[in-house]
Design a protein around this motif. Sequence first.
Motif, short mmCIF file in Angstrom:
data_model
loop_
_atom_site.label_atom_id
_atom_site.label_comp_id
_atom_site.label_asym_id
_atom_site.label_seq_id
_atom_site.Cartn_x
_atom_site.Cartn_y
_atom_site.Cartn_z
N VAL A 298 100.69 53.77 54.06
CA VAL A 298 101.90 53.03 53.69
C VAL A 298 103.18 53.81 54.00
O VAL A 298 104.25 53.21 54.08
CB VAL A 298 101.90 52.62 52.19
N ASP A 299 103.07 55.12 54.19
CA ASP A 299 104.25 55.92 54.49
C ASP A 299 104.48 56.07 55.99
O ASP A 299 105.29 56.88 56.42
CB ASP A 299 104.12 57.31 53.86
N ILE A 300 103.80 55.27 56.78
CA ILE A 300 103.77 55.47 58.23
C ILE A 300 105.05 54.99 58.92
O ILE A 300 105.40 55.46 59.99
CB ILE A 300 102.53 54.75 58.80
N GLY A 301 105.79 54.06 58.33
CA GLY A 301 107.01 53.58 58.97
C GLY A 301 107.56 52.35 58.28
O GLY A 301 107.05 51.92 57.25
N LYS A 302 108.60 51.76 58.87
CA LYS A 302 109.28 50.63 58.24
C LYS A 302 108.51 49.33 58.37
O LYS A 302 108.58 48.47 57.51
CB LYS A 302 110.68 50.46 58.86
N HIS A 303 107.82 49.16 59.51
CA HIS A 303 107.08 47.92 59.75
C HIS A 303 105.94 48.21 60.71
O HIS A 303 106.05 49.10 61.56
CB HIS A 303 108.00 46.84 60.33
N VAL A 304 104.87 47.45 60.58
CA VAL A 304 103.70 47.68 61.42
C VAL A 304 104.07 47.62 62.91
O VAL A 304 103.49 48.34 63.73
CB VAL A 304 102.57 46.68 61.07
N LYS A 305 105.07 46.81 63.27
CA LYS A 305 105.49 46.71 64.67
C LYS A 305 106.08 48.04 65.16
O LYS A 305 106.02 48.37 66.34
CB LYS A 305 106.52 45.59 64.85
N ASP A 306 106.69 48.79 64.25
CA ASP A 306 107.36 50.02 64.64
C ASP A 306 106.39 51.14 64.99
O ASP A 306 106.67 51.97 65.85
CB ASP A 306 108.28 50.51 63.50
N PHE A 307 105.25 51.18 64.28
CA PHE A 307 104.35 52.30 64.51
C PHE A 307 103.10 51.91 65.29
O PHE A 307 102.37 52.77 65.76
CB PHE A 307 103.95 52.99 63.19
N LEU A 309 99.73 48.99 65.76
CA LEU A 309 98.48 48.71 65.05
C LEU A 309 97.38 49.70 65.42
O LEU A 309 96.55 50.05 64.57
CB LEU A 309 98.02 47.28 65.34
N VAL A 310 97.36 50.17 66.66
CA VAL A 310 96.30 51.09 67.08
C VAL A 310 96.34 52.37 66.23
O VAL A 310 95.31 52.85 65.76
CB VAL A 310 96.43 51.44 68.58
N LYS A 311 97.54 52.87 65.99
CA LYS A 311 97.69 54.07 65.15
C LYS A 311 97.27 53.76 63.71
O LYS A 311 96.63 54.58 63.05
CB LYS A 311 99.14 54.55 65.19
N TYR A 312 97.61 52.57 63.26
CA TYR A 312 97.27 52.17 61.90
C TYR A 312 95.76 52.09 61.71
O TYR A 312 95.21 52.57 60.72
CB TYR A 312 97.92 50.83 61.59
N PHE A 501 92.91 43.81 64.49
CA PHE A 501 92.13 44.77 63.69
C PHE A 501 90.79 44.07 63.43
O PHE A 501 90.74 43.07 62.71
CB PHE A 501 92.85 45.07 62.39
N ALA A 502 89.72 44.57 64.06
CA ALA A 502 88.40 43.96 63.89
C ALA A 502 87.39 45.04 63.51
O ALA A 502 87.45 46.16 64.02
CB ALA A 502 87.98 43.27 65.18
#
Length: 560
Positions: A298-307, A309-312, A501-502
């Motif tokens: 959750v501390d990874i960034g402002k929005h999933v688009k910013d960081f 999905l692959v990193k997430y 994400f699968a």
Amino acid sequence: MLSTNPITAQENKAATDSKWWKEAVVYQIYPRSFKDSDGDGIGDLKGIISKLDYVKSLGIDAVWLNPIYTSPNDDNGYDISNYREIMADFGTMEDFDLLLKEMHKRNIKLIMDLVVNHSSDEHEWFKQSRSSRDNPYRDYYHWWPAEKGKPPYRWSFFDVNSDAWKYDAQTNSYYLHYFSQKQPDLNWENPKVRNEVYDIMRFWLDKGIDGFRMDAFQFASKDTSWPELPKGFEKNIIKYYGVGPHLHEYLQEMNREVFSKYDIMTVAEGAGSSPEDALLFVDPNRKELNMAYHFESVDIGKHVKDFGLVKYKEIFSRYDKTFKDKGWLSIFLANHDQPRMVSKFGNDTPEFREISSKMLSTFVMSMRGTPYYYHGDELGMINIRFDSIDDYHDVDTRNKYFGLKNRGGDLKAFLEEQKQTARENGRTPFQWDTTANAGFTTGTPWLKVNPNYAIINAEAQEKDPNSVLNYFRKLVQLRKENPILIYGKYTLIDKDNPDVFAYTRELEGKKVLVVLNFSDKNVKINTGFNIKNAKVLIANYNNLAKDGLLRPYEAIIYKL
């Protein structure tokens, strides 16, 4: 009721030791914002009691309740001045006893938030401690005599670019506060402090509560030689502030003295800076805590688009790999310290809010670990996005704003960023119905209600079988009916896909496939499985698209 199915998972050694807290769905209630019973604009215990049938209807098993202890409220209750009393804003101890009784009557367990890295500066311990250098309570906190010069610089979370050592003229000394200056850090080196805390824990456990979530506890142990820290250390604060030299010793002592004597759930906020660190807290052989709660996701960034999905996906898969044989994780996308789930990880525009909210709930309820779900997310509540600093009450946002103002910084840009990231986006009052103040209070709410409550509220969603709320209920029930979603082995599929994400979950020779489109576009997927004739356990669209196509924010769980 929690699942009573016997678990014999050869694929997952962690599953062989089934526990109620592994099978529970935890619902977090921020009491100040849930329901006000007396018209003072502040949510309270009687308000929660009045809504317990709603809470029960969600299918959840446990409630994590944010702090309700006596507090001057500098940090919304995370600055405790009396650990054995209820804050007057929230009610009385009699109200608490009734709340616990009514929750247990409904088979809902209660997890209390406990803040013992620091106390309030208005706690009697600190009043005594600061009164003189030879007071018996002096060593309950960290002090530095001024005649030794300024203490080594320590950065304060809630007072950015200022020193966490605060000068106190009464004894010509500095005291340490990693957070607000009204939150002096307790000295865990002192065994008297540790025994005081254990007594507090026993007080609540003997009342019958079911566990503790311990706030900021990874910072409790300090290196009291106070070494100079390198320039820029605050960019990796956990490395220098977290998991001090004796933290695991303190937790093992706490387990021996308290936890081992009760059937409870124990989790500490934060768990080091890596999955390997986190596992040390919850490896059953070490006898510390029983669940890890990390922030990397959750501390990874402002929005999933910013960081991206692959990193997430890589973060979740890395933690799961570390915990595949022992220990246990928490799974969450939001809490009281985060913006709203759908605003950060989904899409809160009118077109996609509902469908992306359902997709995110599918993710939380289908991952391996205990799901934590923040109140209001079951409605798809979104960020309020305040325009003015006057609308914010939070010590974190306000201190950062005025610190920036003193340095001549860009206040407009800061406020724009806070619309996406501020904690109070997640603290606006719960939206019950379309009456004034969303049915939260008959008075003036302590924090503004999101004006979209006329559209997003529980009453309207109760009546709609396709609502975000009713989809959440179906997910909770699906998880309970399928131990594979609790204990099943996790395997990531198509890891380099930037939109999807699968993953599969496997247990006792059975397998399910979860596919989640995190984007606002149609995407092709190839999972490697023949899903043409697979049974759909749940989906967030009412009809399925063509094989291999996922629509915006589509979520499907297949039984293979």
